[in-house]
Design an enzyme around this catalytic site. Structure first.
Site, mmCIF file in Angstrom:
data_model
loop_
_atom_site.group_PDB
_atom_site.id
_atom_site.type_symbol
_atom_site.label_atom_id
_atom_site.label_comp_id
_atom_site.label_asym_id
_atom_site.label_seq_id
_atom_site.Cartn_x
_atom_site.Cartn_y
_atom_site.Cartn_z
ATOM 1 C CB ALA A 65 49.076 58.753 -21.424
ATOM 2 N N GLY A 108 50.602 62.719 -24.352
ATOM 3 C CA GLY A 108 49.828 62.832 -25.036
ATOM 4 C C GLY A 108 48.793 63.877 -25.140
ATOM 5 C CD GLU A 111 51.754 61.982 -27.895
ATOM 6 O OE1 GLU A 111 51.449 61.265 -27.113
ATOM 7 O OE2 GLU A 111 52.557 60.812 -29.535
ATOM 8 C CD GLU A 131 55.451 61.504 -24.167
ATOM 9 O OE1 GLU A 131 56.212 62.461 -24.516
ATOM 10 O OE2 GLU A 131 54.547 61.858 -25.232
HETATM 11 N N1 DAK Z 1 48.702 60.996 -15.288
HETATM 12 C C1 DAK Z 1 48.516 60.327 -13.817
HETATM 13 N N2 DAK Z 1 48.027 61.121 -12.800
HETATM 14 C C2 DAK Z 1 48.852 62.651 -12.605
HETATM 15 C C3 DAK Z 1 49.440 62.403 -14.546
HETATM 16 C C4 DAK Z 1 49.922 61.863 -15.060
HETATM 17 N N3 DAK Z 1 50.403 61.899 -17.044
HETATM 18 N N4 DAK Z 1 50.167 64.180 -14.133
HETATM 19 C C5 DAK Z 1 50.076 64.546 -12.959
HETATM 20 N N5 DAK Z 1 49.267 63.547 -12.372
HETATM 21 C C6 DAK Z 1 48.665 63.648 -10.942
HETATM 22 C C7 DAK Z 1 49.474 63.792 -10.511
HETATM 23 O O1 DAK Z 1 49.998 62.429 -9.801
HETATM 24 C C8 DAK Z 1 48.924 64.160 -8.978
HETATM 25 O O2 DAK Z 1 48.707 63.343 -8.291
HETATM 26 P P1 DAK Z 1 48.251 62.615 -6.669
HETATM 27 O O3 DAK Z 1 49.298 61.481 -7.090
HETATM 28 O O4 DAK Z 1 48.262 64.237 -5.951
HETATM 29 O O5 DAK Z 1 46.759 61.850 -6.316
HETATM 30 C C9 DAK Z 1 48.089 64.923 -9.553
HETATM 31 O O6 DAK Z 1 48.110 65.273 -10.639
HETATM 32 C C10 DAK Z 1 49.553 65.941 -9.276
HETATM 33 O O7 DAK Z 1 50.336 65.888 -9.601
HETATM 34 P P2 DAK Z 1 51.322 66.176 -9.402
HETATM 35 O O8 DAK Z 1 51.462 66.530 -7.471
HETATM 36 O O9 DAK Z 1 53.422 66.061 -10.283
HETATM 37 O O10 DAK Z 1 51.404 67.948 -9.634
HETATM 38 P P3 DAK Z 1 53.540 69.034 -9.772
HETATM 39 O O11 DAK Z 1 52.682 70.534 -10.259
HETATM 40 O O12 DAK Z 1 53.790 68.621 -8.896
HETATM 41 O O13 DAK Z 1 53.981 68.458 -11.121
HETATM 42 C C11 DAK Z 1 53.800 68.289 -13.113
HETATM 43 C C12 DAK Z 1 53.544 68.915 -12.905
HETATM 44 C C13 DAK Z 1 52.874 68.665 -15.108
HETATM 45 C C14 DAK Z 1 54.637 68.150 -14.192
HETATM 46 C C15 DAK Z 1 53.794 66.492 -12.973
HETATM 47 O O14 DAK Z 1 52.829 66.584 -12.576
HETATM 48 C C16 DAK Z 1 54.203 65.558 -14.030
HETATM 49 O O15 DAK Z 1 54.782 65.498 -14.901
HETATM 50 N N6 DAK Z 1 53.231 64.952 -14.348
HETATM 51 C C17 DAK Z 1 53.326 63.498 -15.752
HETATM 52 C C18 DAK Z 1 53.602 64.231 -16.588
HETATM 53 C C19 DAK Z 1 53.491 62.908 -17.999
HETATM 54 O O16 DAK Z 1 55.176 62.301 -17.725
HETATM 55 N N7 DAK Z 1 53.242 62.700 -18.943
HETATM 56 C C20 DAK Z 1 54.212 61.920 -20.241
HETATM 57 C C21 DAK Z 1 52.565 60.912 -19.997
HETATM 58 S S1 DAK Z 1 53.644 59.466 -20.663
HETATM 59 C C22 DAK Z 1 49.378 56.168 -26.468
HETATM 60 C C23 DAK Z 1 49.068 57.405 -26.785
HETATM 61 C C24 DAK Z 1 49.609 58.427 -26.109
HETATM 62 C C25 DAK Z 1 50.601 58.550 -25.061
HETATM 63 C C26 DAK Z 1 50.966 56.412 -24.790
HETATM 64 C C27 DAK Z 1 50.942 55.303 -25.679
HETATM 65 N N8 DAK Z 1 49.005 55.252 -28.041
HETATM 66 C C28 DAK Z 1 48.028 55.242 -28.207
HETATM 67 C C29 DAK Z 1 49.036 53.446 -27.098
HETATM 68 C C30 DAK Z 1 51.605 58.985 -24.070
HETATM 69 C C31 DAK Z 1 51.983 58.921 -23.195
HETATM 70 C C32 DAK Z 1 51.785 59.797 -21.657
HETATM 71 O O17 DAK Z 1 51.870 60.503 -22.510
#
Ligand code: DAK
Length: 257
Positions: A65, A108, A111, A131
């Site tokens: 997400a 997501g 998912e 998450e």
């Molecule tokens: N959201 C927004 N931006 C993201 C992002 C994300 N999930 N993942 C990466 N980015 C962005 C980073 O902010 C960065 O942008 P800038 O800051 O440079 O502008 C760019 O993409 C590159 O990211 P990194 O600099 O972090 O790159 P790395 O190679 O160092 O790391 C990484 C890659 C994928 C390991 C890291 O970016 C990371 O850990 N990302 C977050 C992964 C994460 O935590 N995902 C889960 C998100 S929560 C729902 C349904 C579903 C959900 C919720 C509610 N409902 C129906 C109610 C789901 C929730 C989730 O998925």
């Protein structure tokens, strides 16, 4: 139709959807989810489309997400969130959905993988439900579908620790169907999609529906669904064609009738 966060291409009965927010690692913001749901809704109504393939970039399928968008939501915002509706529409796509996954499929993104019927992954793919690191839990069915797919030990490990698994582990755990070299992921997904696109579409649709019901029903109810679908197929021209083609030693031509 033009989209802002995805690109689409349709060829030989196969619709390919490419997630296209590289600057945000294909984070699934509300617009992207609504565009994926819209294009699948349209494909469901379009008889010329038999199968859809969904893919991302070479290093990221989808990083989950959009955390920046999520940060702006308070409890009321989460309650009124449009995203569950879009996820539901993706789940309701009645034709086969094949995932072609390279790189990160997180939160997501993982998912979304579980919304696909068949997943081909590059050996660089990484799957995870991180998450927990954000103080939340999976919100698009991750807790329910992951445990039904990979079983309790791995689902618990992934959801509680946030640790990622590689493509080989995902294959062993039945989260995905095949692993290939990353350069071949889309090619293999298309090959499979074209094979399925040539099959009788009503039978394909009823097979998908019956298989997915196995997640939701007890055995007796599931067998009932199978029997009713089997009976319904006896009324199709495609069944006659399939059997006739076998008898006449020729290739069948299915029309979806
Ligand atoms: N959201 C927004 N931006 C993201 C992002 C994300 N999930 N993942 C990466 N980015 C962005 C980073 O902010 C960065 O942008 P800038 O800051 O440079 O502008 C760019 O993409 C590159 O990211 P990194 O600099 O972090 O790159 P790395 O190679 O160092 O790391 C990484 C890659 C994928 C390991 C890291 O970016 C990371 O850990 N990302 C977050 C992964 C994460 O935590 N995902 C889960 C998100 S929560 C729902 C349904 C579903 C959900 C919720 C509610 N409902 C129906 C109610 C789901 C929730 C989730 O998925």
């Amino acid at each position: 139709m033009t989209y802002q966060t995805i690109t689409t291409q349709s060829l030989e009965g196969v619709l390919t959807i490419t997630l296209n927010r590289p600057e945000a690692f294909n984070a699934l913001n509300t617009l992207l989810l609504s565009e994926v749901a819209d294009v699948l809704d349209q494909a469901d109504q379009d008889e010329s489309i038999r199968v859809a393939v969904i893919t991302g970039g070479p290093k990221v399928f989808a990083a989950g997400a959009d955390i920046k968008e999520m940060a702006a939501l308070d409890a009321v915002g989460v309650m009124n969130d449009a995203r569950p509706k879009h996820w539901r529409r993706i789940y309701q796509f009645s034709k086969p959905l094949i995932g072609a996954v390279n790189g990160y499929a997180l939160g997501g993104g993982c998912e979304l993988v579980m919304h696909c019927d068949i997943v081909i992954a590059g050996d660089n793919a990484l799957f995870g439900q991180p998450e927990i690191n954000l103080g939340i839990i999976p919100g698009a069915g991750g807790t329910q579908r992951l445990i039904r797919t990979v079983g309790k030990p791995l689902a618990m490990k992934m959801v509680l620790s946030g640790e990622m698994i590689d493509a080989k582990t995902a294959l062993q755990a039945n989260l995905i169907a095949e692993v290939v070299i990353p350069e071949k992921t889309i090619e293999r997904a298309h090959q499979l999609a074209k094979t399925i696109a040539k099959k009788p579409p009503i039978a394909v649709r009823l097979a998908k529906e019956a298989l997915l019901k196995a997640f939701e029903t007890d055995l007796e109810s599931g067998l009932n669904i199978e029997r009713k679908s089997f009976t319904l197929l006896a009324a199709t021209e495609d069944r006659q064609e399939g059997i006739a083609a076998f008898m006449e030693k020729r290739k069948p031509e299915f029309k979806g009738r």
